[in-house]
Design a protein around this motif. Structure first.
Motif, PDB file in Angstrom:
ATOM      1  N   VAL A 110       0.797  -1.432   0.237  1.00 35.40           N
ATOM      2  CA  VAL A 110      -0.077  -0.342   0.043  1.00 35.40           C
ATOM      3  C   VAL A 110       0.877   0.776  -0.033  1.00 35.40           C
ATOM      4  N   VAL A 111       1.931   1.506   0.254  1.00 38.87           N
ATOM      5  CA  VAL A 111       2.785   3.254   1.465  1.00 38.87           C
ATOM      6  C   VAL A 111       3.675   2.597  -0.453  1.00 38.87           C
ATOM      7  N   PHE A 112       3.792   1.406  -0.812  1.00 36.41           N
ATOM      8  CA  PHE A 112       4.891   1.722  -1.966  1.00 36.41           C
ATOM      9  C   PHE A 112       3.918   1.855  -3.354  1.00 36.41           C
ATOM     10  N   VAL A 113       2.670   1.473  -3.222  1.00 39.99           N
ATOM     11  CA  VAL A 113       1.981   2.060  -4.902  1.00 39.99           C
ATOM     12  C   VAL A 113       1.805   3.694  -4.590  1.00 39.99           C
ATOM     13  N   ALA A 114       0.893   3.568  -3.400  1.00 39.11           N
ATOM     14  CA  ALA A 114       0.146   5.046  -3.014  1.00 39.11           C
ATOM     15  C   ALA A 114       1.533   6.481  -3.333  1.00 39.11           C
ATOM     16  N   SER A 115       2.377   5.692  -2.677  1.00 41.58           N
ATOM     17  CA  SER A 115       4.188   6.545  -2.570  1.00 41.58           C
ATOM     18  C   SER A 115       4.406   6.873  -3.461  1.00 41.58           C
ATOM     19  N   ILE A 116       4.691   5.850  -4.693  1.00 46.11           N
ATOM     20  CA  ILE A 116       5.843   6.374  -5.523  1.00 46.11           C
ATOM     21  C   ILE A 116       5.218   5.724  -6.370  1.00 46.11           C
ATOM     22  N   VAL A 117       4.825   4.444  -6.980  1.00 50.64           N
ATOM     23  CA  VAL A 117       4.237   4.156  -8.463  1.00 50.64           C
ATOM     24  C   VAL A 117       2.893   4.998  -8.564  1.00 50.64           C
ATOM     25  N   VAL A 118       2.026   5.862  -7.638  1.00 52.31           N
ATOM     26  CA  VAL A 118       0.649   6.167  -8.397  1.00 52.31           C
ATOM     27  C   VAL A 118       1.293   8.449  -8.695  1.00 52.31           C
ATOM     28  N   PRO A 119       2.169   8.866  -7.606  1.00 50.14           N
ATOM     29  CA  PRO A 119       2.720   9.944  -7.925  1.00 50.14           C
ATOM     30  C   PRO A 119       2.903  10.180  -9.519  1.00 50.14           C
ATOM     31  N   VAL A 120       4.080   8.878  -9.792  1.00 53.34           N
ATOM     32  CA  VAL A 120       4.876   8.625 -11.367  1.00 53.34           C
ATOM     33  C   VAL A 120       3.815   8.848 -12.192  1.00 53.34           C
ATOM     34  N   MET A 121       3.169   7.411 -12.327  1.00 53.44           N
ATOM     35  CA  MET A 121       2.321   7.265 -13.803  1.00 53.44           C
ATOM     36  C   MET A 121       0.980   8.544 -13.200  1.00 53.44           C
ATOM     37  N   LYS A 122       0.547   9.093 -12.594  1.00 54.55           N
ATOM     38  CA  LYS A 122      -0.237  10.224 -12.661  1.00 54.55           C
ATOM     39  C   LYS A 122       1.076  11.427 -13.920  1.00 54.55           C
ATOM     40  N   LEU A 123       2.216  11.436 -12.897  1.00 50.67           N
ATOM     41  CA  LEU A 123       2.558  12.509 -14.059  1.00 50.67           C
ATOM     42  C   LEU A 123       3.019  12.160 -15.144  1.00 50.67           C
ATOM     43  N   LEU A 124       3.916  10.896 -15.633  1.00 50.94           N
ATOM     44  CA  LEU A 124       3.752  10.321 -16.553  1.00 50.94           C
ATOM     45  C   LEU A 124       2.291  10.117 -17.645  1.00 50.94           C
ATOM     46  N   GLY A 125       1.261   9.911 -17.342  1.00 51.14           N
ATOM     47  CA  GLY A 125      -0.536  10.286 -17.743  1.00 51.14           C
ATOM     48  C   GLY A 125      -0.152  11.692 -18.722  1.00 51.14           C
ATOM     49  N   LEU A 126       0.066  12.544 -17.726  1.00 52.34           N
ATOM     50  CA  LEU A 126       0.317  13.191 -17.957  1.00 52.34           C
ATOM     51  C   LEU A 126       0.592  14.015 -19.062  1.00 52.34           C
ATOM     52  N   ILE A 127       2.298  13.483 -18.672  1.00 51.50           N
ATOM     53  CA  ILE A 127       2.814  14.868 -20.017  1.00 51.50           C
ATOM     54  C   ILE A 127       2.868  13.482 -20.795  1.00 51.50           C
ATOM     55  N   VAL A 128       2.655  12.322 -21.006  1.00 51.76           N
ATOM     56  CA  VAL A 128       2.415  11.958 -22.374  1.00 51.76           C
ATOM     57  C   VAL A 128       0.823  12.751 -23.039  1.00 51.76           C
ATOM     58  N   ILE A 129      -0.032  13.001 -22.331  1.00 53.73           N
ATOM     59  CA  ILE A 129      -0.902  13.352 -22.679  1.00 53.73           C
ATOM     60  C   ILE A 129      -0.972  15.258 -22.768  1.00 53.73           C
ATOM     61  N   LEU A 130       0.125  15.852 -22.917  1.00 50.92           N
ATOM     62  CA  LEU A 130       0.435  16.884 -23.148  1.00 50.92           C
ATOM     63  C   LEU A 130       1.204  17.133 -24.606  1.00 50.92           C
ATOM     64  N   LEU A 131       2.457  16.170 -24.282  1.00 52.46           N
ATOM     65  CA  LEU A 131       3.375  15.698 -25.402  1.00 52.46           C
ATOM     66  C   LEU A 131       2.443  15.414 -26.526  1.00 52.46           C
ATOM     67  N   SER A 132       1.547  13.911 -26.905  1.00 57.47           N
ATOM     68  CA  SER A 132       0.740  14.253 -27.954  1.00 57.47           C
ATOM     69  C   SER A 132       0.071  15.594 -28.485  1.00 57.47           C
ATOM     70  N   LEU A 133      -0.273  16.431 -27.953  1.00 60.22           N
ATOM     71  CA  LEU A 133      -1.306  17.612 -28.021  1.00 60.22           C
ATOM     72  C   LEU A 133      -0.379  18.370 -28.513  1.00 60.22           C
ATOM     73  N   HIS A 134       0.808  18.487 -28.048  1.00 62.69           N
ATOM     74  CA  HIS A 134       2.110  19.364 -28.728  1.00 62.69           C
ATOM     75  C   HIS A 134       2.348  19.142 -29.656  1.00 62.69           C
ATOM     76  N   PHE A 135       2.823  17.687 -30.194  1.00 60.39           N
ATOM     77  CA  PHE A 135       3.935  17.419 -31.359  1.00 60.39           C
ATOM     78  C   PHE A 135       2.615  16.836 -32.425  1.00 60.39           C
ATOM     79  N   HIS A 136       1.273  16.452 -31.686  1.00 64.43           N
ATOM     80  CA  HIS A 136       0.394  15.957 -32.602  1.00 64.43           C
ATOM     81  C   HIS A 136       0.531  15.059 -33.095  1.00 64.43           C
ATOM     82  N   VAL A 137       0.676  13.787 -31.848  1.00 64.40           N
ATOM     83  CA  VAL A 137       1.059  12.437 -32.195  1.00 64.40           C
ATOM     84  C   VAL A 137       0.055  11.943 -32.477  1.00 64.40           C
TER      85      VAL A 137
END
Length: 200
Positions: free
Chosen positions: A96-123
């Protein structure tokens, strides 16, 4: 393909949800300023993402708890805490601690970065795929504070039973800031930009 409100010259008041013509700058009903899209949505989202990425380093490298036993302080980072929980046969809490503290924040940031980059570079990424990623980010965002909740319960239990002195370390403050920044990043992004990209 469905026609958007923007394409037919309409926009929605974000305060009272009245539909207005595109050329109107203020709402007729609540008199608030109206925009067809949230101003500088992607810029603010990027700013929160960058700040959260920077905050990940102190959140993971600095002590999140300070345990005091017999006057000797013991500093625990997130990973050392996870390892200690595993050694103490508390694997479920460690997960629970590992998923909530490390996996969740990193996955959220990576997901948002993927969306923003795909819009910016018209992926070539389908808009439905982008919105699914965003919805997953939004759903798991509700569980972002789970680790701090577990930490607060552990501190309360330890102090009540006089087992050990426990204090939140500077890493806990940094982690709380990262959680808030990721929430702000997700909420500042205007999802309508995803569908605008589809019709461009």
């Amino acid at each position: 393909m469905p026609t958007s409100a923007k394409q037919v010259g309409l926009k929605l008041c974000g305060h009272c949800h009245m539909v207005l013509p595109m050329q109107q700058s203020h709402c007729q009903r609540c008199h608030m300023r109206v925009h067809s899209r949230i101003p500088q949505s992607t810029q603010r989202c990027w700013a929160f993402i960058i700040a959260a990425c920077i905050g990940l380093f102190p959140a993971n490298l600095m002590a999140i708890t300070v345990l005091t036993t017999r006057g000797a302080p013991q500093y625990e980072t997130i990973m050392s805490g996870v390892i200690s929980l595993i050694k103490d046969d508390m694997v479920s809490i460690a997960i629970v601690v590992f998923v909530a503290s490390i996996v969740v924040p990193v996955m959220k940031l990576l997901g948002l970065i993927v969306i923003l980059l795909s819009l910016h570079f018209h992926v070539n990424l389908d808009s439905r795929q982008r919105i699914v990623i965003y919805r997953i980010i939004d759903i798991i965002g509700k569980w972002s504070m789970l680790d701090l909740f577990v930490l607060s319960i552990m501190i309360a239990v330890f102090e009540r039973n006089n087992l050990v002195g426990v204090e939140a370390g500077p890493g806990a403050t940094a982690f709380g800031a990262v959680v808030m920044l990721t929430l702000f990043a997700a909420k500042s992004f205007d999802t309508r930009l995803i569908w605008d990209a589809q019709v461009e």
